[in-house]
Design an enzyme around this catalytic site. Structure first.
Site, PDB file in Angstrom:
ATOM      1  N   ASP A   1       0.873  -1.171   0.000  1.00 46.25           N
ATOM      2  CA  ASP A   1       0.000   0.000   0.000  1.00 46.25           C
ATOM      3  C   ASP A   1       0.909   1.219   0.000  1.00 46.25           C
ATOM      4  OD1 ASP A   1      -1.655   2.216   0.649  1.00 46.25           O
ATOM      5  OD2 ASP A   1      -3.137   0.856   1.536  1.00 46.25           O
TER       6      ASP A   1
ATOM      7  N   THR B   1      -8.151  -3.636  -2.637  1.00 45.76           N
ATOM      8  CA  THR B   1      -7.988  -2.313  -3.213  1.00 45.76           C
ATOM      9  C   THR B   1      -9.319  -1.810  -3.764  1.00 45.76           C
ATOM     10  OG1 THR B   1      -5.736  -2.904  -3.861  1.00 45.76           O
ATOM     11  CG2 THR B   1      -6.715  -0.990  -4.936  1.00 45.76           C
TER      12      THR B   1
ATOM     13  N   SER C   1     -12.749  -7.474  -3.610  1.00 46.46           N
ATOM     14  CA  SER C   1     -12.812  -6.032  -3.849  1.00 46.46           C
ATOM     15  C   SER C   1     -13.732  -5.738  -5.022  1.00 46.46           C
ATOM     16  CB  SER C   1     -11.400  -5.490  -4.093  1.00 46.46           C
ATOM     17  OG  SER C   1     -11.417  -4.130  -4.409  1.00 46.46           O
ATOM     18  N   ARG C   2     -13.159  -5.564  -6.189  1.00 50.30           N
ATOM     19  CA  ARG C   2     -13.918  -5.389  -7.430  1.00 50.30           C
ATOM     20  C   ARG C   2     -13.190  -6.154  -8.522  1.00 50.30           C
ATOM     21  NH1 ARG C   2     -17.235  -4.081  -4.427  1.00 50.30           N
ATOM     22  NH2 ARG C   2     -18.579  -2.223  -4.412  1.00 50.30           N
TER      23      ARG C   2
ATOM     24  N   ASP D   1     -15.005 -13.549  -5.230  1.00 48.09           N
ATOM     25  CA  ASP D   1     -16.348 -13.124  -4.851  1.00 48.09           C
ATOM     26  C   ASP D   1     -16.842 -12.032  -5.792  1.00 48.09           C
ATOM     27  OD1 ASP D   1     -18.558 -13.398  -3.006  1.00 48.09           O
ATOM     28  OD2 ASP D   1     -18.069 -11.376  -2.297  1.00 48.09           O
TER      29      ASP D   1
ATOM     30  N   GLU E   1     -19.460  -8.745 -13.829  1.00 48.79           N
ATOM     31  CA  GLU E   1     -20.201  -9.453 -12.799  1.00 48.79           C
ATOM     32  C   GLU E   1     -21.679  -9.444 -13.211  1.00 48.79           C
ATOM     33  OE1 GLU E   1     -18.892  -8.865  -8.625  1.00 48.79           O
ATOM     34  OE2 GLU E   1     -20.996  -8.302  -8.318  1.00 48.79           O
TER      35      GLU E   1
ATOM     36  N   HIS F   1     -20.797 -12.598  -4.946  1.00 48.72           N
ATOM     37  CA  HIS F   1     -20.660 -11.305  -4.270  1.00 48.72           C
ATOM     38  C   HIS F   1     -21.384 -11.337  -2.922  1.00 48.72           C
ATOM     39  CE1 HIS F   1     -19.867  -6.792  -5.205  1.00 48.72           C
ATOM     40  NE2 HIS F   1     -19.645  -7.066  -3.938  1.00 48.72           N
TER      41      HIS F   1
ATOM     42  N   GLY G   1     -19.866  -9.391   1.553  1.00 48.60           N
ATOM     43  CA  GLY G   1     -20.381  -8.252   2.310  1.00 48.60           C
ATOM     44  C   GLY G   1     -21.617  -8.612   3.111  1.00 48.60           C
TER      45      GLY G   1
END
Length: 348
Positions: free
Chosen positions: A198, A230, A258-259, A282, A287, A306, A309
């Site tokens: 990071d 990230t 993350s994405r 995930d 997506e 996903h 969360g």
């Protein structure tokens, strides 16, 4: 004529803000149960249902004219200049989910609206999911369970490769985000070495986290497992590219909660199909993946919908945080979990 922000009542002891819910009706039904709504109504003069899922209607205009605070959630329309023009008293937003990028606009910051988010609460189940996947993949659970189901006989456990297991495993954390930091915290009781990439974390901060700070290339070259935390920003799109994926040792694990677009999907797919890496995804790009995408049938890839969360009973954590933040703001204490305008360039 409604009060302007400068003449409206000031939060403090005895102040009851006028509030409304702005989100999709599905999100409201999922996150805000009757008990939560009753607790919210004890703090605020809450506009009656239905929730505001369209801020351009005559009813929305009538509600917005008097609100001091909006409780927002998934599906909240953007709070643009026109919306703010219809809400002259609005001075605070409490978001019952994580990212506020979808609805908090530049006009909100220019107005000086205070914003709170439940991102820290939403980070908890994502970090728990990540820890579970790190430990499960460290024991090769998915592959060994698949083989056991096929063979239906005990394997020779004394011949287990020394690459299997979580003792002194090396895990790389990509980004010390809220979730990344929480994963580091959850890893502390385990005999696992943690590397961190990071560029915004200082040496003393890394030491306080108890991680070894390394450059991106070194992280991928040294880890058994890399976990991506990230946020998707212009600077992080495709951050995990072919060079990083090719640097992973054979059999290494890539976990992405993350994405999907943070990772080069083509390079990941090639490496997974070649058997060079394992992955727990995930999130994907796009997506959802097309039905014929080869990753669906790749034995060394686990794709989940996903779900890391907050879901199910975990929504209660989001609601409880929003309630606490609303009560603090109304009392004049301010938010404990504020969203800062200057930090949005580094947050999802």
């Amino acid at each position: 004529m409604t009060d302007s922000p400068s003449t409206a009542a000031v939060p403090g002891p005895g102040f009851r803000p006028r509030a409304a819910l702005a989100m999709s009706r599905e999100a409201a039904a999922a996150v805000l149960d009757t008990e939560t709504l009753d607790a919210l109504a004890a703090i605020c003069d809450l506009a009656p249902p239905p929730v505001l899922d369209d801020l351009t209607t005559p009813r929305a205009g009538a509600v917005l004219a008097d609100v001091d605070l909006l409780v927002t959630g998934w599906g909240c329309p953007p709070l643009d200049r026109d919306v703010l023009g219809a809400a002259p008293r609005l001075r605070a937003v409490v978001h019952t989910a994580g990212s506020v990028r979808g609805h908090i606009t530049e006009a909100c910051w220019e107005r000086g609206i205070e914003v709170s988010s439940a991102a820290s609460a939403n980070a908890v189940p994502v970090a728990e999911y990540t820890l579970a996947m790190i430990l499960l993949t460290g024991k090769d659970i998915l592959e060994r369970a698949r083989d056991y189901r096929a063979d239906r006989s005990r394997d020779d456990w004394l011949r287990t490769p020394r690459t299997v297991g979580n003792h002194r495993r090396t895990v790389g954390i990509l980004s010390a985000s809220r979730i990344g930091r929480r994963v580091v915290e959850l890893l502390r009781p385990h005999d696992i070495d943690v590397l961190l990439y990071d560029p915004y974390v200082t040496g003393p901060e890394a030491a306080e986290l108890g991680v070894e700070q390394v450059e991106l290339g070194e992280l991928f070259a040294r880890v058994d497992t890399v976990s991506v935390h990230t946020p998707l920003l212009p600077a992080t799109r495709g951050l995990v590219g072919r060079r990083q994926i090719d640097a992973l040792r054979p059999g290494a694990v890539l976990i992405n909660t993350s994405r999907g677009a943070v990772v080069d999907q083509h390079a990941l797919t090639e490496a997974a199909l070649a058997g060079r890496l394992r992955a727990v995804l995930d999130v994907t790009d796009p997506e959802v993946l097309p039905p014929g995408h080869p990753l669906w049938d790749c034995d060394n890839v686990l794709i989940t919908p996903h779900l890391a969360g907050s879901q199910g009973n975990e929504w209660r954590r989001l609601a409880d945080l929003a309630l606490a933040e609303t009560a603090r703001w109304a009392s004049g204490a301010g938010f404990l979990h504020p969203v800062r305008r200057e930090r949005l360039a580094f947050q999802a």
